[in-house]
Write a protein that holds these residues in place. Structure first.
Motif, PDB file in Angstrom:
ATOM      1  N   ASN A   2      49.467  61.679  28.058  1.00  9.31           N
ATOM      2  CA  ASN A   2      48.687  62.573  27.229  1.00  9.31           C
ATOM      3  C   ASN A   2      47.904  63.583  28.054  1.00  9.31           C
ATOM      4  OD1 ASN A   2      46.625  60.708  28.743  1.00  9.31           O
ATOM      5  ND2 ASN A   2      45.257  61.267  27.128  1.00  9.31           N
ATOM      6  N   ASN A   3      47.969  63.676  29.370  1.00  7.19           N
ATOM      7  CA  ASN A   3      47.403  64.617  30.401  1.00  7.19           C
ATOM      8  C   ASN A   3      48.216  66.001  30.281  1.00  7.19           C
ATOM      9  OD1 ASN A   3      46.597  62.080  32.581  1.00  7.19           O
ATOM     10  ND2 ASN A   3      45.321  62.683  30.818  1.00  7.19           N
ATOM     11  N   TRP A   4      49.582  65.858  30.021  1.00  4.53           N
ATOM     12  CA  TRP A   4      50.112  67.164  29.991  1.00  4.53           C
ATOM     13  C   TRP A   4      50.677  67.843  28.582  1.00  4.53           C
ATOM     14  CZ3 TRP A   4      55.301  67.543  29.044  1.00  4.53           C
ATOM     15  CH2 TRP A   4      56.250  66.468  28.712  1.00  4.53           C
ATOM     16  N   ILE A   5      50.535  67.100  27.791  1.00  4.74           N
ATOM     17  CA  ILE A   5      51.185  67.653  26.322  1.00  4.74           C
ATOM     18  C   ILE A   5      50.299  67.116  25.188  1.00  4.74           C
ATOM     19  CG2 ILE A   5      52.645  65.508  26.148  1.00  4.74           C
ATOM     20  CD1 ILE A   5      55.019  67.649  25.139  1.00  4.74           C
ATOM     21  N   SER A   6      50.177  68.021  24.281  1.00  7.43           N
ATOM     22  CA  SER A   6      49.678  67.610  22.753  1.00  7.43           C
ATOM     23  C   SER A   6      50.419  68.139  21.892  1.00  7.43           C
ATOM     24  CB  SER A   6      48.076  68.212  22.868  1.00  7.43           C
ATOM     25  OG  SER A   6      48.145  69.427  22.881  1.00  7.43           O
ATOM     26  N   PHE A   7      50.467  67.399  20.797  1.00 11.98           N
ATOM     27  CA  PHE A   7      51.424  67.760  19.680  1.00 11.98           C
ATOM     28  C   PHE A   7      50.355  67.835  18.486  1.00 11.98           C
ATOM     29  CE2 PHE A   7      53.838  64.690  22.282  1.00 11.98           C
ATOM     30  CZ  PHE A   7      55.120  65.517  22.414  1.00 11.98           C
ATOM     31  N   HIS A   8      50.536  69.164  17.698  1.00 10.69           N
ATOM     32  CA  HIS A   8      49.727  69.448  16.712  1.00 10.69           C
ATOM     33  C   HIS A   8      50.233  69.508  15.149  1.00 10.69           C
ATOM     34  CE1 HIS A   8      46.531  70.122  19.512  1.00 10.69           C
ATOM     35  NE2 HIS A   8      47.392  70.329  20.443  1.00 10.69           N
ATOM     36  N   GLU A   9      49.465  69.484  14.060  1.00  9.72           N
ATOM     37  CA  GLU A   9      49.911  69.225  12.848  1.00  9.72           C
ATOM     38  C   GLU A   9      50.720  70.339  12.336  1.00  9.72           C
ATOM     39  OE1 GLU A   9      46.875  68.996  14.066  1.00  9.72           O
ATOM     40  OE2 GLU A   9      45.533  67.792  13.094  1.00  9.72           O
ATOM     41  N   ASP A  10      50.387  71.573  12.958  1.00 11.44           N
ATOM     42  CA  ASP A  10      51.135  72.924  12.440  1.00 11.44           C
ATOM     43  C   ASP A  10      52.466  73.205  13.372  1.00 11.44           C
ATOM     44  OD1 ASP A  10      50.231  73.545  14.837  1.00 11.44           O
ATOM     45  OD2 ASP A  10      49.155  75.525  14.290  1.00 11.44           O
ATOM     46  N   GLY A  11      53.021  72.239  13.919  1.00 13.50           N
ATOM     47  CA  GLY A  11      54.116  72.286  14.718  1.00 13.50           C
ATOM     48  C   GLY A  11      54.081  73.029  15.936  1.00 13.50           C
ATOM     49  N   THR A  12      52.907  72.787  16.498  1.00 13.20           N
ATOM     50  CA  THR A  12      52.520  73.423  17.693  1.00 13.20           C
ATOM     51  C   THR A  12      52.318  72.300  18.936  1.00 13.20           C
ATOM     52  OG1 THR A  12      51.243  75.478  16.894  1.00 13.20           O
ATOM     53  CG2 THR A  12      50.799  75.037  19.208  1.00 13.20           C
ATOM     54  N   VAL A  13      53.226  72.763  19.878  1.00 12.89           N
ATOM     55  CA  VAL A  13      53.084  72.015  21.104  1.00 12.89           C
ATOM     56  C   VAL A  13      52.057  72.631  22.155  1.00 12.89           C
ATOM     57  CG1 VAL A  13      54.187  70.685  23.022  1.00 12.89           C
ATOM     58  CG2 VAL A  13      55.139  70.708  20.854  1.00 12.89           C
ATOM     59  N   GLY A  14      51.103  71.893  23.070  1.00 14.73           N
ATOM     60  CA  GLY A  14      50.314  72.226  23.970  1.00 14.73           C
ATOM     61  C   GLY A  14      50.856  71.833  25.405  1.00 14.73           C
ATOM     62  N   LEU A  15      51.184  72.816  26.438  1.00 11.72           N
ATOM     63  CA  LEU A  15      51.562  71.971  27.764  1.00 11.72           C
ATOM     64  C   LEU A  15      50.190  72.521  28.730  1.00 11.72           C
ATOM     65  CD1 LEU A  15      55.109  73.446  27.850  1.00 11.72           C
ATOM     66  CD2 LEU A  15      54.380  71.077  27.554  1.00 11.72           C
ATOM     67  N   TYR A  16      49.777  71.780  29.747  1.00 12.39           N
ATOM     68  CA  TYR A  16      48.545  71.831  30.199  1.00 12.39           C
ATOM     69  C   TYR A  16      48.744  71.881  31.919  1.00 12.39           C
ATOM     70  CZ  TYR A  16      46.947  71.106  25.688  1.00 12.39           C
ATOM     71  OH  TYR A  16      46.862  71.205  24.017  1.00 12.39           O
ATOM     72  N   PRO A  17      47.899  72.497  32.256  1.00 12.72           N
ATOM     73  CA  PRO A  17      47.725  72.525  33.892  1.00 12.72           C
ATOM     74  C   PRO A  17      46.843  71.378  34.531  1.00 12.72           C
ATOM     75  CG  PRO A  17      45.946  73.840  32.970  1.00 12.72           C
ATOM     76  CD  PRO A  17      46.739  73.385  31.675  1.00 12.72           C
ATOM     77  N   LEU A  18      47.733  70.662  35.305  1.00 14.17           N
ATOM     78  CA  LEU A  18      47.255  69.604  36.199  1.00 14.17           C
ATOM     79  C   LEU A  18      46.753  69.658  37.415  1.00 14.17           C
ATOM     80  CD1 LEU A  18      50.458  67.490  34.871  1.00 14.17           C
ATOM     81  CD2 LEU A  18      48.140  66.961  34.017  1.00 14.17           C
ATOM     82  N   PHE A  19      45.867  68.860  37.650  1.00 13.12           N
ATOM     83  CA  PHE A  19      45.111  68.895  38.977  1.00 13.12           C
ATOM     84  C   PHE A  19      45.874  68.588  40.036  1.00 13.12           C
ATOM     85  CE2 PHE A  19      42.747  66.339  42.239  1.00 13.12           C
ATOM     86  CZ  PHE A  19      41.859  67.571  42.824  1.00 13.12           C
ATOM     87  N   ALA A  20      46.578  67.397  40.114  1.00 13.95           N
ATOM     88  CA  ALA A  20      47.460  66.889  41.239  1.00 13.95           C
ATOM     89  C   ALA A  20      48.951  67.745  41.253  1.00 13.95           C
ATOM     90  CB  ALA A  20      47.515  65.565  41.189  1.00 13.95           C
TER      91      ALA A  20
END
Length: 309
Positions: free
Chosen positions: A78-96
């Motif tokens: 859950n720290n690097w990806i999120s899934f959304h109702e409109d079909g969008t995926v978020g990819l995120y920058p990680l500290f380590a």
């Protein structure tokens, strides 16, 4: 929809205490066991947890971590990806740095194979090059119905990135700083989701962690404005991961609040009664994962809100 019945989970292959995250995750502790033993205990906890969720009718997509990569924290997708109702995926920058290897394209392929539609990917990962981070739904607690994004700023939650996320996904930011006491000092809590859980009709929150009175008042006022019952936990309960919970949908659209056994045992009878007015409670022992990983039940579940074909 604030909650979903589909969860993505990654079964650990190289789980151990991650020295790169321990620098600002004060929930992590070393245990006197060989890494192989730590990993096998974590796998047993993971398997039992998945079983508990599936028994309640939660749809769990399980993928294996890759042995070749050294990814001790892969169990926390859950720290690097999120899934959304409109079909969008978020990819995120990680500290380590060693956590960045957790991002895998085959995860998206598997989700699509399960019949979910991905229409768009918003990728924030280039912020890593500048040293800015936003660790997905670890850093940002989403009120998907009221379009609010609660975020406790820390080294893993950059304010400018949060604002960018809110503009892209059309959320209103609710920004504050949350602290915990470490050797007599107040230090920022590494992830918002260890001190706060947002469900459909209630919120579990450690208000003692928000030192600034105005920030605390603002957070409380947003939650109450949206009709959430506040179930307040202490800092000691937060350290047992009582803030790290997630509400999910099970069989027949029954609602469940998922947490670890340590979190459940830390709750007072009146808090349990308050939660049970809203939904059932599900808990599973995650002792090794919590101790070495410094994360708990909520961190292990990436919610899938994508539309179905």
């Amino acid at each position: 929809m604030q909650i979903t019945n589909t969860i993505l989970m990654i079964r650990p292959e190289n789980f151990r205490m991650n020295e790169q995250t321990a620098v600002n995750n004060y929930f992590q502790e070393d245990i006197d066991l060989k890494n192989k033993e730590i990993n096998s205990r974590a796998q047993a906890e993971f398997d039992a947890f998945v079983l508990v969720l599936r028994e309640k009718g939660v749809n769990v997509i399980v993928m294996k971590d890759t042995k070749e990569l050294d990814t001790p924290d892969a169990v926390f997708p859950n720290n690097w990806i999120s899934f959304h109702e409109d079909g969008t995926v978020g990819l995120y920058p990680l500290f380590a740095e060693n956590r960045r290897r957790e991002r895998r394209e085959d995860v998206l392929d598997v989700v699509e194979e399960k019949g979910f539609v991905i229409r768009n990917i918003i990728d924030y990962t280039s912020a890593e090059d500048e040293g800015y981070f936003l660790e997905a739904t670890g850093s940002v607690i989403l009120d998907r119905e009221n379009r609010k994004a609660y975020c406790a700023l820390s080294q893993r939650a950059d304010e400018d990135l949060l604002i960018e996320f809110c503009e892209d996904f059309e959320y209103t930011p609710v920004i504050f700083t949350a602290y915990q006491s470490v050797s007599g000092q107040r230090k920022p809590i590494y992830h918002t989701n260890v001190m706060m859980c947002l469900a459909e009709t209630f919120a579990v929150i450690c208000l003692d962690a928000i030192d600034d009175k105005r920030e605390k008042k603002n957070v409380v006022s947003h939650l109450k404005q949206d009709g959430k019952e506040l179930i307040v936990i202490s800092e000691a309960q937060m350290h047992q991961f009582a803030g790290n919970m997630l509400q999910v949908l099970g069989m027949g659209n029954r609602r469940f609040l998922v947490m670890s056994t340590a979190a459940y045992k830390s709750l007072r009878p009146d808090q349990i009664a308050a939660l049970e007015k809203h939904c059932g409670i599900v808990h599973s022992s995650l002792e090794t994962i919590e101790t070495c990983g410094g994360g708990s039940a909520r961190c292990m579940m990436a919610e899938v809100f994508l539309p179905k074909e």
